[in-house]
Scaffold this motif. Structure first.
Motif, PDB file in Angstrom:
ATOM      1  N   VAL A  46      23.953  33.158  48.469  1.00 53.60           N
ATOM      2  CA  VAL A  46      24.479  34.239  47.634  1.00 53.60           C
ATOM      3  C   VAL A  46      25.637  34.910  48.369  1.00 53.60           C
ATOM      4  N   GLU A  47      25.450  35.144  49.659  1.00 55.18           N
ATOM      5  CA  GLU A  47      26.482  35.802  50.454  1.00 55.18           C
ATOM      6  C   GLU A  47      27.751  34.946  50.559  1.00 55.18           C
ATOM      7  N   GLN A  52      33.416  34.461  48.715  1.00 59.14           N
ATOM      8  CA  GLN A  52      34.542  33.680  48.192  1.00 59.14           C
ATOM      9  C   GLN A  52      35.305  34.417  47.098  1.00 59.14           C
ATOM     10  N   VAL A  53      34.681  35.399  46.480  1.00 58.26           N
ATOM     11  CA  VAL A  53      35.345  36.160  45.418  1.00 58.26           C
ATOM     12  C   VAL A  53      35.492  37.643  45.788  1.00 58.26           C
ATOM     13  N   GLY A  54      35.309  37.953  47.062  1.00 53.81           N
ATOM     14  CA  GLY A  54      35.564  39.311  47.546  1.00 53.81           C
ATOM     15  C   GLY A  54      34.502  40.324  47.211  1.00 53.81           C
ATOM     16  N   THR A 119      37.678  33.937  35.562  1.00 54.67           N
ATOM     17  CA  THR A 119      38.382  34.400  36.759  1.00 54.67           C
ATOM     18  C   THR A 119      37.743  33.826  38.022  1.00 54.67           C
ATOM     19  N   LEU A 120      36.423  33.718  38.028  1.00 54.73           N
ATOM     20  CA  LEU A 120      35.696  33.243  39.206  1.00 54.73           C
ATOM     21  C   LEU A 120      35.689  31.721  39.325  1.00 54.73           C
ATOM     22  N   GLN A 121      35.947  31.031  38.234  1.00 56.35           N
ATOM     23  CA  GLN A 121      35.836  29.577  38.211  1.00 56.35           C
ATOM     24  C   GLN A 121      36.742  28.906  39.243  1.00 56.35           C
ATOM     25  N   GLY A 122      37.965  29.375  39.401  1.00 54.08           N
ATOM     26  CA  GLY A 122      38.880  28.780  40.368  1.00 54.08           C
ATOM     27  C   GLY A 122      38.378  28.865  41.795  1.00 54.08           C
ATOM     28  N   PRO A 123      38.085  30.069  42.285  1.00 55.60           N
ATOM     29  CA  PRO A 123      37.641  30.170  43.676  1.00 55.60           C
ATOM     30  C   PRO A 123      36.286  29.505  43.946  1.00 55.60           C
ATOM     31  N   LEU A 124      35.386  29.537  42.964  1.00 62.49           N
ATOM     32  CA  LEU A 124      34.045  28.975  43.188  1.00 62.49           C
ATOM     33  C   LEU A 124      33.957  27.489  42.854  1.00 62.49           C
TER      34      LEU A 124
END
Length: 142
Positions: A46-47, A52-54, A119-124
């Protein structure tokens, strides 16, 4: 071709095949590709996913088979879930709200509004599932 030339060619061929083959000793040694000796990557926590998304997650569930953290960033609010097995992830997703889209990766899911998940899809680097997790995330023509 003379017998001596044939034997020389055969010996070279056998040597080439032996050099290209994986190690034959009982210990599994030899010159096997390095990838075979590497341990699989540890699943993301989780951490890890939150970082990865701040986000620094507020833990909601910290069980042996499921961990859930709440995050709030400029992108919005969402829940990050990690699992110890794909079976556990699928069982959880079977019970998750079908009206909420999910961002899904190996042994993790993120639950939130569609705008946030996009928005989260790219970084994750997860797959976006708009309804049932067993349905392909990509709509097909039909």
């Amino acid at each position: 071709m003379t017998t001596y030339s044939r034997l020389t060619a055969f010996a070279l061929l056998v040597g080439l095949v032996a050099a290209c083959a994986p190690g034959g000793d009982e210990s599994g040694g030899g010159y096997v590709a390095a990838a075979n000796n590497q341990a699989p990557a540890a699943p993301l926590t989780v951490e890890d996913l939150s970082a990865q998304v701040g986000c620094e997650p507020r833990m909601q569930v910290d069980a042996s088979d499921l961990r859930t953290g709440y995050c709030k960033t400029d992108a919005g609010e969402f829940f990050v879930n990690t699992f110890t097995s794909e079976e556990g992830k699928n069982a959880w997703m079977d019970q998750a709200p079908e009206y909420k889209p999910h961002l899904v990766g190996p042994l993790w899911t993120v639950l939130g509004d569609l705008k946030v998940l996009k928005t989260l899809q790219g970084p994750l680097k997860g797959d976006l599932h708009l309804t049932d997790h067993r349905v392909s995330p990509t709509p097909t023509a039909g």
